[in-house]
Scaffold this active site. Structure first.
Site, PDB file in Angstrom:
ATOM      1  NE  ARG A 248      -3.919  -2.084   2.338  1.00 29.23           N
ATOM      2  CZ  ARG A 248      -3.825  -3.340   2.751  1.00 29.23           C
ATOM      3  NH1 ARG A 248      -2.685  -3.770   3.285  1.00 29.23           N
ATOM      4  NH2 ARG A 248      -4.851  -4.169   2.654  1.00 29.23           N
ATOM      5  CE  LYS A 287      -6.567   0.303   5.708  1.00 30.59           C
ATOM      6  NZ  LYS A 287      -7.082   0.066   4.373  1.00 30.59           N
ATOM      7  CG  HIS A 350      -5.126   1.161  -3.900  1.00 27.55           C
ATOM      8  ND1 HIS A 350      -4.743   1.037  -2.585  1.00 27.55           N
ATOM      9  CD2 HIS A 350      -6.113   0.249  -4.091  1.00 27.55           C
ATOM     10  CE1 HIS A 350      -5.468   0.102  -2.002  1.00 27.55           C
ATOM     11  NE2 HIS A 350      -6.314  -0.393  -2.890  1.00 27.55           N
ATOM     12  NE  ARG A 353      -3.329  -3.295  -1.818  1.00 23.69           N
ATOM     13  CZ  ARG A 353      -2.912  -4.245  -0.993  1.00 23.69           C
ATOM     14  NH1 ARG A 353      -1.607  -4.467  -0.851  1.00 23.69           N
ATOM     15  NH2 ARG A 353      -3.774  -4.978  -0.313  1.00 23.69           N
ATOM     16  CG  HIS A 377      -6.888  -8.419   1.005  1.00 24.73           C
ATOM     17  ND1 HIS A 377      -7.136  -8.915  -0.250  1.00 24.73           N
ATOM     18  CD2 HIS A 377      -6.562  -7.105   0.832  1.00 24.73           C
ATOM     19  CE1 HIS A 377      -6.964  -7.953  -1.149  1.00 24.73           C
ATOM     20  NE2 HIS A 377      -6.621  -6.854  -0.510  1.00 24.73           N
ATOM     21  CE1 TYR A 387     -10.227 -24.277  13.910  1.00 29.54           C
ATOM     22  CE2 TYR A 387     -12.016 -22.999  12.972  1.00 29.54           C
ATOM     23  CZ  TYR A 387     -11.562 -23.954  13.859  1.00 29.54           C
ATOM     24  OH  TYR A 387     -12.443 -24.580  14.691  1.00 29.54           O
TER      25      TYR A 387
END
Length: 430
Positions: A248, A287, A350, A353, A377, A387
């Site tokens: 980012r 982030k 951006h 990405r 993410h 998990y």
């Protein structure tokens, strides 16, 4: 052998008298009438919670306000819930909360935000800004409406209305709605997270600061334009490094040399960075507010060696070309893309990405969880996230970064080849 219980009768219930100690009259299958010393009689339901393996007692209602036949209906209802894996006591509490408007969209949003803010953590100012978006755009529309009574089309129509005036707000509210409904699902207020369907809504296509190419084929020309750009060398190297690492903007611009481990070929973006006076937001780190590992491909290492010739004398990897005490400006990368002839609707920093995620997904050789981890993410599915949050997939992520850089080199130096076809070449190197 199980003890057979003779079912109660209305006469037996009504004629039951108080004694020196409270006692129970059993109807079977967990239902019984509790007679207290005061003379008060109440229906009780006893059951074993399969998940905790503990016996739970649940007060249903006072007798005779609730008759024997109605108490049996409640017992049947609770046993159906148990068969479906639901806890009757929790179900009763949910019903109480519904009746008291505890599970309206507004209440659920506020509860989610409090929990989310502690987990991240979020500052009070950030919490206020997130909440204001809902107070301005969502709460008036769904005032006091229960979250399980809100339909998908209602959410879509509302987001479309918000998008007309503020694409950014619509984008951010959509992301939060998915998390809010996930929170409601986790706490048994809803049976299905309908908000996840909002992910497929086309809200970002017209969003200028996240613009990206409609296909992957323009990438070779993008690389050539970056290398031929007339701007400062540090800007050109920044864009190349950004393309290879697809981090980012703030993660890149505020990077420090201390974060690079050349021996392990890793860039570890910290959750928070030391604030540099005069550089707004310079304390921003990864982030997701956790350290984020970026395996460095050989191409990225070479770029860092070239960058070090310009900025190796200071702690910043990407200092301002005009003043090394400051970081590269937020506008510099996108201004450079405009200088190269790309409009703000075509491509943005951006957007790098999105290009990387699309190409790597198209290769079809990497696990989704590993790709999402490298993209940094957050898993929106709470069950899955529980998990996978500790899994780093480092070995596969090294292959991901190498495959991406090698594909970029291939399509720049040779004829364009789709990521899918590239991943099936016998000569592929990962």
């Amino acid at each position: 052998m199980a003890i057979k219980v003779k079912p109660l009768t209305d006469t037996k219930c009504s004629s039951a008298k108080p004694k020196n100690k409270e006692y129970s009259l059993h109807d079977g299958d967990g239902l019984y009438l509790l007679v207290r010393t005061s003379g008060t009689k109440s229906w009780q339901f006893k059951y074993k919670n399969k998940s905790t393996n503990k016996v739970t007692k649940l007060t249903i209602a006072i007798y005779p306000n609730l008759s024997l036949s109605k108490a049996r209906e409640k017992r049947a209802e609770y046993r159906r819930a148990l068969a479906e894996g639901k806890d009757p006591k929790q179900q009763k509490e949910m019903l109480r909360q519904k009746e008291n408007n505890y599970h309206s969209l507004e209440s659920m949003t506020r509860n989610w935000l409090e929990a989310y803010a502690l987990k991240k953590p979020l500052s009070e100012d950030t919490k206020h800004k997130r909440l204001r978006k809902f107070e301005n755009h969502l709460f008036p529309k769904f005032k006091n409406k229960a979250i399980d009574q809100i339909g998908l089309n209602e959410l879509k129509n509302t987001l479309n209305i918000i998008y007309k005036d503020s694409p950014d707000n619509a984008q951010r509210i959509r992301a939060d709605l998915i998390s809010i409904f996930s929170y409601a699902l986790q706490h048994n207020f809803i049976d299905l997270n309908i908000a996840r369907e909002l992910e497929d809504m086309d809200l970002s296509a017209k969003k200028n600061n996240r613009a990206t190419f409609k296909s992957l084929e323009p990438i070779p020309e993008l690389i050539r334009r970056i290398k031929a750009d007339t701007g400062h060398s540090i800007t050109k190297l920044f864009l190349q490094f950004a393309l290879h690492t697809f981090a980012r903007s703030s993660e890149l611009r505020f990077a420090r040399w201390s974060e690079i481990d050349f021996d392990r070929k890793q860039w570890v973006i910290p959750a928070n960075r030391e604030f540099v006076e005069g550089s707004k937001h310079s304390s921003r780190g990864a982030k997701m507010r956790d350290n984020h590992i970026v395996p460095l491909s050989p191409q990225s290492i070479i770029l860092l060696e070239q960058i070090r010739e310009y900025s190796g004398s200071c702690d910043k990897i990407f200092p301002s070309p005009n003043n090394k005490s400051n970081f590269l400006s937020e506008n510099t990368p996108n201004d450079a893309l405009r200088r190269m002839g790309y409009s703000k609707e075509e491509i943005s920093l951006h957007g790098f990405r999105a290009l990387a995620r699309s190409a790597l997904g198209e290769m079809g050789i990497f696990q989704r969880d590993a790709l999402e981890k490298q993209m940094s993410h957050q898993e929106r599915n709470n069950t899955v996230g529980a998990y996978t949050h500790i899994a780093e997939y480092i070995e596969e992520r090294i292959k991901i970064m190498n495959a991406w850089s090698n594909w970029l080199d291939t399509i720049q130096e040779k004829a364009y080849i789709t990521p899918y076809d590239y991943a099936r070449l016998d000569s592929i190197q990962i």
